[in-house]
Design an enzyme around this catalytic site. Sequence first.
Site, mmCIF file in Angstrom:
data_model
loop_
_atom_site.group_PDB
_atom_site.id
_atom_site.type_symbol
_atom_site.label_atom_id
_atom_site.label_comp_id
_atom_site.label_asym_id
_atom_site.label_seq_id
_atom_site.Cartn_x
_atom_site.Cartn_y
_atom_site.Cartn_z
ATOM 1 N N CYS A 80 0.830 -1.213 0.000
ATOM 2 C CA CYS A 80 0.000 0.000 0.000
ATOM 3 C C CYS A 80 0.871 1.272 0.000
ATOM 4 C CB CYS A 80 -0.986 -0.066 1.162
ATOM 5 S SG CYS A 80 -2.420 0.980 0.891
ATOM 6 N N ARG A 107 -2.553 7.390 -6.084
ATOM 7 C CA ARG A 107 -2.866 7.270 -4.637
ATOM 8 C C ARG A 107 -4.368 7.345 -4.401
ATOM 9 N NH1 ARG A 107 0.128 11.585 -1.160
ATOM 10 N NH2 ARG A 107 -0.690 10.281 0.521
ATOM 11 N N HIS A 172 -3.260 -5.298 1.712
ATOM 12 C CA HIS A 172 -2.576 -5.542 2.994
ATOM 13 C C HIS A 172 -2.668 -7.007 3.441
ATOM 14 C CE1 HIS A 172 -2.126 -1.295 4.387
ATOM 15 N NE2 HIS A 172 -3.147 -1.101 3.580
ATOM 16 N N GLU A 174 -0.926 -8.410 5.540
ATOM 17 C CA GLU A 174 -0.624 -8.480 6.990
ATOM 18 C C GLU A 174 -1.868 -8.262 7.848
ATOM 19 O OE1 GLU A 174 -0.162 -5.949 5.084
ATOM 20 O OE2 GLU A 174 -0.420 -4.071 6.185
HETATM 21 N N1 GLN Z 1 -3.561 6.354 1.215
HETATM 22 C C1 GLN Z 1 -2.273 6.088 1.756
HETATM 23 C C2 GLN Z 1 -1.194 6.891 1.018
HETATM 24 O O1 GLN Z 1 -1.456 7.452 0.015
HETATM 25 C C3 GLN Z 1 -1.940 4.614 1.703
HETATM 26 C C4 GLN Z 1 -2.933 3.843 2.548
HETATM 27 C C5 GLN Z 1 -2.396 2.591 3.158
HETATM 28 O O2 GLN Z 1 -1.193 2.345 3.199
HETATM 29 N N2 GLN Z 1 -3.299 1.817 3.693
HETATM 30 O O3 GLN Z 1 -0.102 6.921 1.438
#
Ligand code: GLN
Length: 197
Positions: A80, A107, A172, A174
């Site tokens: 992420c 993003r 994710h 994890e």
């Molecule tokens: N929206 C976050 C970013 O742009 C990432 C979100 C996440 O890691 N769950 O950094």
Amino acid sequence: MLTIGVLALQGAVQEHLNCLNSLPDVAGVTVKKAADLENIDGLILPGGESTTMGKLLREFKLTEIIIDKIRSGMPVWGTCAGMILLAKSVVGEATCHLGLMDITVQRNAYGSQLNSFTTNLLIPDISSSSIPLVFIRAPYVESVGAGVKVLATVDDKIVAVEQNNMMATAFHPELTSCLTFHSYFAEKVKSSKSLPS
Ligand code: GLN
């Protein structure tokens, strides 16, 4: 025994450590300063807030050292926000963070926290069973360069990629009880360790 570091400046650190420490012959350790990078075989860049993590990487003078380590072959996996840190290009942003993976990421591509979702997907390169994927304010990959392998797409959007010693997932693993991605990364780290340096 493999030692895999988790960048521990911000974000979902403990969850990754728990997964790593559930694998046989793997020790998960935190990476907070340059010296911590000396003793690891691979590195996970966790989810969190990429702008904050990028700023902390610069403040703690870790950016260049991590770039050098990854360029010299240390396996890395960004989840992420970690995917955003690895990307060479971020849509709408003039600069990038580590800028190592030949991907352009968007993003918050799925909207706000309220649009977070979970799905299950068969990813043949990773496992023969389907894997639960959790997306939280997730990015997706808008385009990839020639050397990048697309591992997974959800609704035609690229959400997992691999390029040599680097991999990145928009979701994710994890935050689930499924250790498949962590095992896959540990195997990647193991094979890189057996390569002549
Ligand atoms: N929206 C976050 C970013 O742009 C990432 C979100 C996440 O890691 N769950 O950094």
